[in-house]
Design an enzyme around this catalytic site. Sequence first.
Site, short mmCIF file in Angstrom:
data_model
loop_
_atom_site.label_atom_id
_atom_site.label_comp_id
_atom_site.label_asym_id
_atom_site.label_seq_id
_atom_site.Cartn_x
_atom_site.Cartn_y
_atom_site.Cartn_z
N LYS A 210 0.84 -1.19 0.00
CA LYS A 210 0.00 0.00 0.00
C LYS A 210 0.88 1.25 0.00
O LYS A 210 0.71 2.15 -0.79
CB LYS A 210 -0.92 -0.03 1.22
CG LYS A 210 -1.83 1.15 1.32
CD LYS A 210 -2.85 0.99 2.43
CE LYS A 210 -3.57 2.32 2.64
NZ LYS A 210 -4.54 2.28 3.72
N GLU A 216 10.42 -4.68 4.84
CA GLU A 216 10.58 -6.07 4.41
C GLU A 216 10.25 -6.23 2.93
O GLU A 216 10.98 -6.86 2.16
CB GLU A 216 9.64 -7.00 5.21
CG GLU A 216 9.93 -7.08 6.69
CD GLU A 216 9.16 -6.05 7.50
OE1 GLU A 216 8.90 -4.93 6.98
OE2 GLU A 216 8.82 -6.35 8.65
N GLY A 270 -5.10 -1.57 4.96
CA GLY A 270 -4.23 -2.69 4.56
C GLY A 270 -4.89 -4.03 4.82
O GLY A 270 -4.92 -4.91 3.96
N ARG A 271 -5.49 -4.19 6.00
CA ARG A 271 -6.10 -5.48 6.38
C ARG A 271 -7.38 -5.77 5.61
O ARG A 271 -7.93 -6.85 5.70
CB ARG A 271 -6.46 -5.50 7.87
CG ARG A 271 -5.31 -5.52 8.76
CD ARG A 271 -5.57 -4.59 9.92
NE ARG A 271 -5.49 -3.20 9.50
CZ ARG A 271 -6.09 -2.22 10.14
NH1 ARG A 271 -6.83 -2.46 11.17
NH2 ARG A 271 -5.95 -0.98 9.71
N GLU A 339 -5.35 -7.53 13.49
CA GLU A 339 -4.78 -6.42 14.24
C GLU A 339 -5.83 -5.34 14.54
O GLU A 339 -5.70 -4.59 15.49
CB GLU A 339 -3.60 -5.81 13.49
CG GLU A 339 -3.95 -5.11 12.21
CD GLU A 339 -2.71 -4.61 11.47
OE1 GLU A 339 -2.87 -3.92 10.46
OE2 GLU A 339 -1.59 -4.90 11.89
N HIS A 370 -6.02 -32.73 17.26
CA HIS A 370 -4.78 -33.42 17.60
C HIS A 370 -3.71 -32.45 18.08
O HIS A 370 -2.53 -32.81 18.12
CB HIS A 370 -4.30 -34.22 16.39
CG HIS A 370 -5.34 -35.21 15.95
ND1 HIS A 370 -5.57 -36.39 16.62
CD2 HIS A 370 -6.29 -35.14 14.98
CE1 HIS A 370 -6.59 -37.02 16.05
NE2 HIS A 370 -7.04 -36.28 15.05
N LYS A 495 8.48 -1.08 14.55
CA LYS A 495 9.13 -0.72 13.29
C LYS A 495 10.19 0.34 13.52
O LYS A 495 11.29 0.27 12.96
CB LYS A 495 8.11 -0.17 12.29
CG LYS A 495 7.16 -1.19 11.72
CD LYS A 495 6.37 -0.53 10.59
CE LYS A 495 5.13 -1.29 10.25
NZ LYS A 495 4.24 -0.56 9.35
O1 LIG Z 1 1.00 -2.71 2.15
P1 LIG Z 1 2.07 -2.12 2.97
O2 LIG Z 1 2.04 -0.62 2.95
O3 LIG Z 1 3.41 -2.64 2.56
O4 LIG Z 1 1.83 -2.53 4.47
C1 LIG Z 1 1.91 -3.84 4.96
C2 LIG Z 1 1.38 -3.92 6.39
O5 LIG Z 1 2.10 -2.98 7.16
C3 LIG Z 1 1.71 -2.69 8.47
O6 LIG Z 1 2.42 -3.43 9.41
C4 LIG Z 1 0.24 -2.61 8.73
O7 LIG Z 1 -0.03 -2.77 10.09
C5 LIG Z 1 -0.54 -3.63 7.92
O8 LIG Z 1 -1.90 -3.31 8.01
C6 LIG Z 1 -0.10 -3.59 6.48
O9 LIG Z 1 -0.87 -4.49 5.73
#
Ligand SMILES: O=P(O)(O)OC[C@H]1O[C@H](O)[C@H](O)[C@@H](O)[C@@H]1O
Length: 547
Positions: A210, A216, A270-271, A339, A370, A495
């Site tokens: 996003k 990462e 994002g979620r 989250e 199990h 972060k």
């Molecule tokens: O899609 P991006 O900007 O790379 O973000 C990836 C992720 O980063 C964060 O840790 C947010 O808490 C997530 O909600 C998000 O999906």
Amino acid sequence: MALISDTQPWKDLKAHVDDINQTHLRDLLTDDNRCQSMLVDFDDILLDYSRQQATPETIQKLFQLAEAASLKEKINRMYSGEHINSTEDRSVLHVALRASRDAVIQSDGKNVVPEVWKVLDQIQEFSERVRNGSWVGATGKPLKDVVAIGIGGSFLGPLFVHTALQTDPEAIESARGRQLRFLANVDPIDVARNITGLNPETTLVVVVSKTFTTAETMLNARTLREWISSALGPSAVAKHMVAVSTNLTLVEKFGIDPNNAFAFWDWVGGRYSVCSAVGVLPLSLQYGFSVIEKFLRGASSIDQHFYSQPFEKNIPVLLGLLSIWNVSFLGYPARVSMESNGKGVSIDGVPLPFEAGEIDFGEPGTNGQHSFYQLIHQGRVIPCDFIGVVKSQQPVFLKGEVVSNHDELMSNFFAQPDALAYGKTADQLQKENVSPHLISHKTFSGNRPSLSLLLPSLNAYNIGQLLAIYEHRIAVEGFIWGINSFDQWGVELGKSLATQVRKQLNASRTKGEPVQGFNFSTSTMLTRYLQASSDVPADLPTALPKI
Ligand SMILES: O=P(O)(O)OC[C@H]1O[C@H](O)[C@H](O)[C@@H](O)[C@@H]1O
């Protein structure tokens, strides 16, 4: 800045806990009228919440709580594009991502549906070109494999849908000869696992982020860019890498042709982004747009249901209210959440005097039996959702077996909720002549709540429905608790501390600077790590996994 816990309906529910503590599911389940009133049928989906520690009175009280929390108004405000994500001053419009072409959904005075469909059309066109071989790689070969790089919401939703579709007959047919892989974690081991067996000449990399700044994802993207350009030359990147982001400027800076970038918008959390290009692009490349369009239609059917059904028949509302009951009144800490709802303050910043948000875990099939079912049967009380499917994606029948393999699986789906609800008493055990010293070990208290959701099948449409049910349940819980389910400040601290460590590692390795500015424990660990890995060159040469 009133808290929901100050309202009368909340206090009534608190007082009602005592009544419920006098009941046992064993008895509640004998009341057929109660059980009948706890079934909801929609579009062949059946919800049975009769194994919740609740009576019709509890449900009425929960509806009063919903009223006190202005639940209906909040749902309407979400659908009408108000900035309900107040801490980020944004609308929350993932429902627009799957709205039909002619729908009108406004954000900031503008109908966003045409933009949504512009990107969907672009995805359809691009994915068809890749799939039919008219878009080829730098050496002229068709791109049959896709690696989607992304993390968090830019990974988990698409992975969920991919996992579910992988065995759907229609999806299998349309994915023949193609592979979709996900690269999320920044551990170099994950890069190695991902590229094993892949040929850069036939691989398309989709960078999904996003913000296009997630550490990462960007490092993994640079790594795979290197993997492509070291094999095929730097100009191959244009043919082998595309992006999904809200930040198209950064996409271009990274070196991806803006024509090969698929947009989404800051009103998609994002979620909640799997129905945007985040999920739709990689999944359409794998399964074809028409299959993924069914997934969107399924989600949309639940969006309409959630928006229009009265609370008594509204699956996400009921699931949300029951979660509130379990977490904030009965005090059960676990279930399913992401989250979104892990908050300690209200949307106005007031500390919450009650627990909000649950801990999420689960397993497909009988794997749970199990591993952790011992805990939920005789240890802690953990409300469970059982999700079953009437028609298996891949039926198996074996001559001579008592039942089909799917019936065997479903036997557990039907049995476990009752085992949890009824338990087994010492009396029953005595009648079975169980030796006295084992009675307490073999006794099950029962009265452990669960709910069952039975879906007609697990095709793309039903997967979309399931996703939307759970998205909206989270929203309902947040609306009632009065928290913001759409921001995630809680992930920022880790972060920024990682940034401090990264700087230190660089300074120590390149300039020999001693570790400083950390507490005793972290300094000791970092120093040990640096000493033991002093063979890492200060000036990093390019080296990809040797696999
Ligand atoms: O899609 P991006 O900007 O790379 O973000 C990836 C992720 O980063 C964060 O840790 C947010 O808490 C997530 O909600 C998000 O999906």
